[in-house]
Design a protein around this motif. Structure first.
Motif, PDB file in Angstrom:
ATOM      1  N   ASP A 135      10.203   3.799   7.018  1.00 13.41           N
ATOM      2  CA  ASP A 135      10.784   3.130   8.175  1.00 13.41           C
ATOM      3  C   ASP A 135      10.683   1.616   8.055  1.00 13.41           C
ATOM      4  OD1 ASP A 135      11.464   5.503   9.345  1.00 13.41           O
ATOM      5  OD2 ASP A 135       9.704   5.601  10.645  1.00 13.41           O
ATOM      6  N   ALA A 136       9.680   1.138   7.320  1.00  9.02           N
ATOM      7  CA  ALA A 136       9.402  -0.301   7.277  1.00  9.02           C
ATOM      8  C   ALA A 136       9.951  -0.993   6.040  1.00  9.02           C
ATOM      9  CB  ALA A 136       7.888  -0.537   7.360  1.00  9.02           C
ATOM     10  N   TYR A 137      10.044  -0.287   4.895  1.00  9.55           N
ATOM     11  CA  TYR A 137      10.385  -0.943   3.636  1.00  9.55           C
ATOM     12  C   TYR A 137      11.364  -0.095   2.829  1.00  9.55           C
ATOM     13  CZ  TYR A 137       5.910  -3.159   4.768  1.00  9.55           C
ATOM     14  OH  TYR A 137       4.889  -3.809   5.411  1.00  9.55           O
ATOM     15  N   PRO A 138      12.261  -0.738   2.072  1.00  7.72           N
ATOM     16  CA  PRO A 138      13.052   0.008   1.091  1.00  7.72           C
ATOM     17  C   PRO A 138      12.137   0.605   0.020  1.00  7.72           C
ATOM     18  CG  PRO A 138      13.979  -2.187   1.479  1.00  7.72           C
ATOM     19  CD  PRO A 138      12.631  -2.165   2.127  1.00  7.72           C
ATOM     20  N   GLU A 139      12.502   1.807  -0.488  1.00  9.14           N
ATOM     21  CA  GLU A 139      11.778   2.433  -1.596  1.00  9.14           C
ATOM     22  C   GLU A 139      12.708   2.477  -2.792  1.00  9.14           C
ATOM     23  OE1 GLU A 139       9.945   4.898  -4.416  1.00  9.14           O
ATOM     24  OE2 GLU A 139      11.794   5.561  -3.428  1.00  9.14           O
ATOM     25  N   CYS A 140      12.179   2.227  -3.982  1.00  6.42           N
ATOM     26  CA  CYS A 140      13.051   1.902  -5.115  1.00  6.42           C
ATOM     27  C   CYS A 140      13.989   3.024  -5.521  1.00  6.42           C
ATOM     28  CB  CYS A 140      12.212   1.431  -6.307  1.00  6.42           C
ATOM     29  SG  CYS A 140      11.348   2.724  -7.226  1.00  6.42           S
ATOM     30  N   ASP A 141      13.587   4.291  -5.415  1.00  7.21           N
ATOM     31  CA  ASP A 141      14.388   5.367  -6.002  1.00  7.21           C
ATOM     32  C   ASP A 141      15.242   6.088  -4.971  1.00  7.21           C
ATOM     33  OD1 ASP A 141      15.274   6.641  -8.260  1.00  7.21           O
ATOM     34  OD2 ASP A 141      13.704   8.151  -8.278  1.00  7.21           O
ATOM     35  N   GLN A 142      15.667   5.378  -3.926  1.00  5.80           N
ATOM     36  CA  GLN A 142      16.509   5.984  -2.898  1.00  5.80           C
ATOM     37  C   GLN A 142      17.983   5.644  -3.072  1.00  5.80           C
ATOM     38  OE1 GLN A 142      14.807   8.167  -0.776  1.00  5.80           O
ATOM     39  NE2 GLN A 142      13.333   7.576  -2.344  1.00  5.80           N
ATOM     40  N   GLN A 143      18.350   4.965  -4.174  1.00  8.46           N
ATOM     41  CA  GLN A 143      19.742   4.614  -4.406  1.00  8.46           C
ATOM     42  C   GLN A 143      20.028   4.611  -5.896  1.00  8.46           C
ATOM     43  OE1 GLN A 143      18.998   0.207  -3.185  1.00  8.46           O
ATOM     44  NE2 GLN A 143      20.745   0.132  -4.579  1.00  8.46           N
ATOM     45  N   THR A 186       9.703  -5.461   0.411  1.00  8.75           N
ATOM     46  CA  THR A 186      10.504  -6.113   1.439  1.00  8.75           C
ATOM     47  C   THR A 186      11.854  -6.547   0.896  1.00  8.75           C
ATOM     48  OG1 THR A 186       8.437  -6.956   2.364  1.00  8.75           O
ATOM     49  CG2 THR A 186      10.461  -7.940   3.166  1.00  8.75           C
ATOM     50  N   SER A 187      11.859  -7.057  -0.340  1.00 14.35           N
ATOM     51  CA  SER A 187      13.075  -7.630  -0.915  1.00 14.35           C
ATOM     52  C   SER A 187      14.114  -6.593  -1.296  1.00 14.35           C
ATOM     53  CB  SER A 187      12.719  -8.450  -2.164  1.00 14.35           C
ATOM     54  OG  SER A 187      11.859  -9.516  -1.850  1.00 14.35           O
ATOM     55  N   GLY A 188      13.730  -5.319  -1.437  1.00 17.29           N
ATOM     56  CA  GLY A 188      14.642  -4.329  -1.987  1.00 17.29           C
ATOM     57  C   GLY A 188      14.620  -4.353  -3.506  1.00 17.29           C
ATOM     58  N   PHE A 189      15.508  -3.599  -4.143  1.00 19.60           N
ATOM     59  CA  PHE A 189      15.409  -3.365  -5.578  1.00 19.60           C
ATOM     60  C   PHE A 189      16.754  -3.494  -6.286  1.00 19.60           C
ATOM     61  CE2 PHE A 189      12.000  -1.128  -3.456  1.00 19.60           C
ATOM     62  CZ  PHE A 189      10.900  -1.471  -4.214  1.00 19.60           C
ATOM     63  N   THR A 190      16.662  -3.763  -7.592  1.00 23.35           N
ATOM     64  CA  THR A 190      17.845  -3.788  -8.446  1.00 23.35           C
ATOM     65  C   THR A 190      17.786  -2.699  -9.513  1.00 23.35           C
ATOM     66  OG1 THR A 190      16.908  -5.315 -10.086  1.00 23.35           O
ATOM     67  CG2 THR A 190      17.968  -6.276  -8.158  1.00 23.35           C
ATOM     68  N   TYR A 191      16.651  -2.000  -9.609  1.00 19.49           N
ATOM     69  CA  TYR A 191      16.499  -1.001 -10.682  1.00 19.49           C
ATOM     70  C   TYR A 191      15.279  -0.150 -10.367  1.00 19.49           C
ATOM     71  CZ  TYR A 191      15.506   0.892 -15.371  1.00 19.49           C
ATOM     72  OH  TYR A 191      15.256   1.712 -16.431  1.00 19.49           O
ATOM     73  N   CYS A 192      15.354   1.144 -10.707  1.00 16.38           N
ATOM     74  CA  CYS A 192      14.213   2.045 -10.564  1.00 16.38           C
ATOM     75  C   CYS A 192      14.399   3.224 -11.508  1.00 16.38           C
ATOM     76  CB  CYS A 192      14.096   2.546  -9.121  1.00 16.38           C
ATOM     77  SG  CYS A 192      12.555   3.434  -8.759  1.00 16.38           S
ATOM     78  N   ASP A 193      13.333   3.618 -12.185  1.00 10.55           N
ATOM     79  CA  ASP A 193      13.440   4.728 -13.131  1.00 10.55           C
ATOM     80  C   ASP A 193      12.078   5.386 -13.300  1.00 10.55           C
ATOM     81  OD1 ASP A 193      14.591   6.489 -14.904  1.00 10.55           O
ATOM     82  OD2 ASP A 193      14.475   5.135 -16.622  1.00 10.55           O
ATOM     83  N   SER A 194      12.060   6.708 -13.229  1.00  9.76           N
ATOM     84  CA  SER A 194      10.872   7.485 -13.553  1.00  9.76           C
ATOM     85  C   SER A 194      10.951   7.867 -15.030  1.00  9.76           C
ATOM     86  CB  SER A 194      10.809   8.748 -12.683  1.00  9.76           C
ATOM     87  OG  SER A 194       9.718   9.558 -13.057  1.00  9.76           O
ATOM     88  N   LEU A 195      10.027   7.348 -15.826  1.00  9.16           N
ATOM     89  CA  LEU A 195      10.076   7.564 -17.276  1.00  9.16           C
ATOM     90  C   LEU A 195       9.438   8.904 -17.614  1.00  9.16           C
ATOM     91  CD1 LEU A 195       9.102   3.967 -18.487  1.00  9.16           C
ATOM     92  CD2 LEU A 195      11.330   4.865 -17.793  1.00  9.16           C
ATOM     93  N   THR A 196      10.166   9.970 -17.290  1.00  9.42           N
ATOM     94  CA  THR A 196       9.617  11.320 -17.437  1.00  9.42           C
ATOM     95  C   THR A 196       9.358  11.686 -18.896  1.00  9.42           C
ATOM     96  OG1 THR A 196      11.871  12.186 -17.383  1.00  9.42           O
ATOM     97  CG2 THR A 196      10.665  12.138 -15.309  1.00  9.42           C
ATOM     98  N   GLU A 197       9.987  10.978 -19.821  1.00  5.88           N
ATOM     99  CA  GLU A 197       9.758  11.289 -21.235  1.00  5.88           C
ATOM    100  C   GLU A 197       8.334  10.967 -21.672  1.00  5.88           C
ATOM    101  OE1 GLU A 197      11.922   7.214 -21.160  1.00  5.88           O
ATOM    102  OE2 GLU A 197      11.733   9.046 -19.948  1.00  5.88           O
ATOM    103  N   VAL A 203       6.585   4.892 -13.355  1.00  7.33           N
ATOM    104  CA  VAL A 203       7.747   4.468 -12.582  1.00  7.33           C
ATOM    105  C   VAL A 203       7.936   2.975 -12.810  1.00  7.33           C
ATOM    106  CG1 VAL A 203       8.758   4.192 -10.291  1.00  7.33           C
ATOM    107  CG2 VAL A 203       7.456   6.254 -10.835  1.00  7.33           C
ATOM    108  N   VAL A 204       9.128   2.581 -13.254  1.00  8.40           N
ATOM    109  CA  VAL A 204       9.458   1.175 -13.475  1.00  8.40           C
ATOM    110  C   VAL A 204      10.429   0.744 -12.388  1.00  8.40           C
ATOM    111  CG1 VAL A 204      10.565  -0.468 -15.029  1.00  8.40           C
ATOM    112  CG2 VAL A 204       9.056   1.293 -15.951  1.00  8.40           C
TER     113      VAL A 204
END
Length: 658
Positions: free
Chosen positions: A250-258, A292-303, A326-327
């Motif tokens: 509710d308070a902050y963007p989370e990186c892997d939602q887009q 707070t700023s939001g994100f430009t990239y997000c990736d779970s390095l499952t390998e 998670v990067v």
């Protein structure tokens, strides 16, 4: 043992036995939006990883940690990920780190080999995360030291805080004694950064306990200026209505939602769990990054995670933890050239990416727009390259912002381009009386370009802003804040390096800024209008010793006050439109009586910067000794460490010895 096939940076893991299985996550329909001011700040390029150094069971058990006894291998993997993606923050959970005070650790821990691999320029802080019995020593075996969480940054940490979170014991799990485990929020302030990196590892055992812990975390992180929060939250997101982590969503963007590029997966799994008695691998999302700023990239390095069945008969896995790293990259600047220098053949990059520009012959400095550059058609400014990574990747979202004033007789010339061996994937130029924004459609010499054009004026300073949204497949060109046109662009070709300004261009150029995402229309308006910081206001102005007399007001339009001190202070009020952001004043003063005298202080030079205030307030600098009887002019501008405002009106005074 199976060798590490690729370098890993990781997110900290939760002990397998403590993690309940939950249904697949449901993406929230209305997650928190970025605050729209990320373009003012440095980009945090981070990794969070639970490396399971606290675990210690054998293969096939619920507490098994892959490669626990090989901290050098984990360090090498993290270092490689840092180098390949040019990261500047590492957050680790379940880390065994040296405890010098107790004489434990040496090199037999996770942190020492990592810091050795990273080399100079990195600093770190740690926080203890104790087990239920209150012990915080590593479990033994090949690791010795204290267990907890770590933040390492490529920069100088100026301060840090460790804030306890509310964690209550559950009699169901600990019937004979109260639990003594600890859950902490570790945050660091970094010299020159506006964002505050923070890490946590939540330790709940049931929903009631987790609700308390999450509420405590939201309260504590809410007191942090511009937080970037990562870690192992030990829960899946769940539904919008029932998720215990909802207060943070509710308070902050989370990186892997887009999605950030076409086909980019969202809500990727980060934890993989199985045992001899339950060999089917359960996949969960337990690791998150909020900002707070939001994100430009997000990736779970499952390998890099152990996603194989964890059975006693199996070989040692290729993955280094039961969690995946998670990067995440926050919204911020890729490159910022203000061209504020008054001499020399280089220009500083104030984006914190150290992409210093080098001026060739054919480029001269100008006092237009306070400070700018002029190009005669044969000069250019060329960026350095930060390691092996290109911070401005044309295959992803991007924005180019600059001011240009082409000469009346100017031929075709490039304002910004980013060449590679086959041409330039990106080019913003002045071409035959038009502005042109072009991106190539193939990674081949002579390839065609998708482009947007608009009519240009010569001899007039014009603000140009070009954006590319890869998910929408759209290029846009704005001229003086107005949308001039769009074009479809879906051919995402390899990115060139370095960045070159003014190649073949004839005219003025100023305030070049590059961003690794497409700015919104609101951000574009703010950026062009300079609303991120209001001009500094010289109220209070010159402060003199209490024993002196004088007129400290700001005298303008040729009038001069008289200050009865040769060592006064200059002061001003600075304001930022984000009340949580640190802002300072940058001062300049010059000798009007004898312009050949050395300038006491100048913008960007030694002694010109005041201390920071948060949001708004009065700031000041101490002047060196002035010359009795000489008249001085001075002004001030506001700065948040990366962007600056326009300068305030010029003030004047005469320094008369008392």
């Amino acid at each position: 043992m199976v060798g590490v096939t690729a370098a890993v940076l990781g997110t900290v893991v939760a002990v397998r036995v403590a993690v309940p299985q939950q249904p697949p996550p449901i993406v929230r329909t209305a997650p928190a939006e970025p605050d729209g001011l990320g373009y003012q700040r440095e980009s945090i390029r981070m990794l969070t990883w639970n490396i399971c150094g606290e675990a210690g069971g054998s293969r096939g058990s619920s507490s098994y940690c892959p490669w626990r006894s090989r901290p050098q291998a984990k360090a090498a993997a993290i270092e490689t990920i840092v180098r390949e993606r040019d990261l500047n923050v590492i957050m680790l959970e379940e880390v065994c780190y040296p405890d010098d005070a107790a004489g434990r650790g040496g090199d037999r821990n996770d942190l020492a080999p990592l810091m050795a691999a990273l080399g100079s320029g990195w600093t770190y802080r740690t926080a203890v995360v104790a087990r239920p019995d209150g012990r915080s020593d590593c479990r033994g075996g090949d690791l010795v030291g204290t267990v907890g969480e770590v933040i390492a940054v490529r920069g100088a940490i100026t301060s840090s805080t460790v804030t306890p979170l509310l964690v209550a014991g559950d009699p169901k799990y600990y019937p004979d004694a109260d639990t003594k485990r600890t859950s902490n929020l570790l945050c660091v302030r970094v010299d020159g950064w506006q964002n505050t990196p923070c890490v946590t590892h939540l330790l709940h055992n049931n929903d009631t306990e987790y609700a308390r812990e999450t509420a405590s975390l939201k309260q504590k992180i809410g007191a942090v200026s511009l937080p970037v929060l990562g870690g192992d939250f030990n829960t899946m997101q769940g539904s919008a209505a029932t998720s215990p982590i909802r207060p943070l969503f509710d308070a902050y963007p989370e990186c892997d939602q887009q999605a950030y590029t076409p086909g980019d997966a969202v809500n990727e799994m980060t934890h993989f769990n199985s045992t001899d008695t339950a060999p089917a691998v359960a996949q969960q999302k337990l690791d998150y990054v909020f900002a707070t700023s939001g994100f430009t990239y997000c990736d779970s390095l499952t390998e890099f995670a152990d996603s194989n069945a964890n059975t006693a008969a199996a070989d040692d896995p290729p993955g280094l933890s039961d969690h995946a790293p998670v990067v995440a990259f926050t919204r911020g600047q890729s490159l910022t050239w203000k061209f504020d220098e008054t001499g020399g053949n280089s220009t500083a990059d104030s984006s914190d990416n150290d992409l210093t520009g080098t001026l060739s012959t054919g480029v001269t400095r100008s006092t237009e727009r306070a400070h700018s550059l002029r190009f005669n058609g044969s000069g250019r400014v060329t960026s350095g390259v930060d390691g092996t990574v290109n911070q401005f990747d044309t295959r992803r979202g991007l924005t180019v912002s600059l001011w240009a004033k082409p000469d009346a007789a100017a031929p075709t010339g490039s304002l910004i381009n980013q060449p590679d061996n086959n041409g330039s994937p990106l080019d913003v130029s002045y071409t035959g009386g038009k502005w042109r924004f072009a991106m190539v459609t193939a990674d081949a010499a002579g390839a065609a370009s998708d482009q947007v054009t608009a009519t240009a004026q010569t001899g007039v300073w014009t603000h140009l802003l070009a954006t590319y949204d890869p998910v929408a497949g759209k290029m846009s060109l704005f001229v003086d804040g107005a949308l001039a046109g769009t074009a479809a662009h879906t051919k995402r070709v390899s990115s060139g390096t370095p960045v070159i300004a003014g190649d073949g261009y004839q005219g003025g150029l100023d305030d070049v800024q590059l961003f690794p995402y497409a700015l919104t229309s609101t951000e574009i308006t703010k950026l062009r209008a300079g609303q991120s910081m209001l001009p500094a206001v010289p109220t209070g102005t010159v402060t003199i010793p209490a024993t002196s007399t004088g007129d400290p007001g700001c005298h303008q339009n040729g009038g001069y006050g008289k200050v009865a001190s040769l060592t006064p202070r200059l002061s001003a009020v600075v304001r930022h439109d984000d009340p949580t952001v640190p802002v300072r004043g940058e001062f300049s003063i010059w000798d009007n009586t004898d312009p050949d005298q050395p300038q006491p202080i100048r913008l960007g030079g030694p002694g010109s910067a005041s201390g920071y205030v948060t949001g708004s307030g009065t700031v000041s600098v101490q002047l060196p000794a002035l010359i009795a009887g000489h008249a001085y002019g001075w002004y001030v501008r506001a700065s948040d460490g990366t962007n600056v405002s326009t300068t305030a009106p010029v003030c004047h005074f005469v320094a008369a010895a008392s």
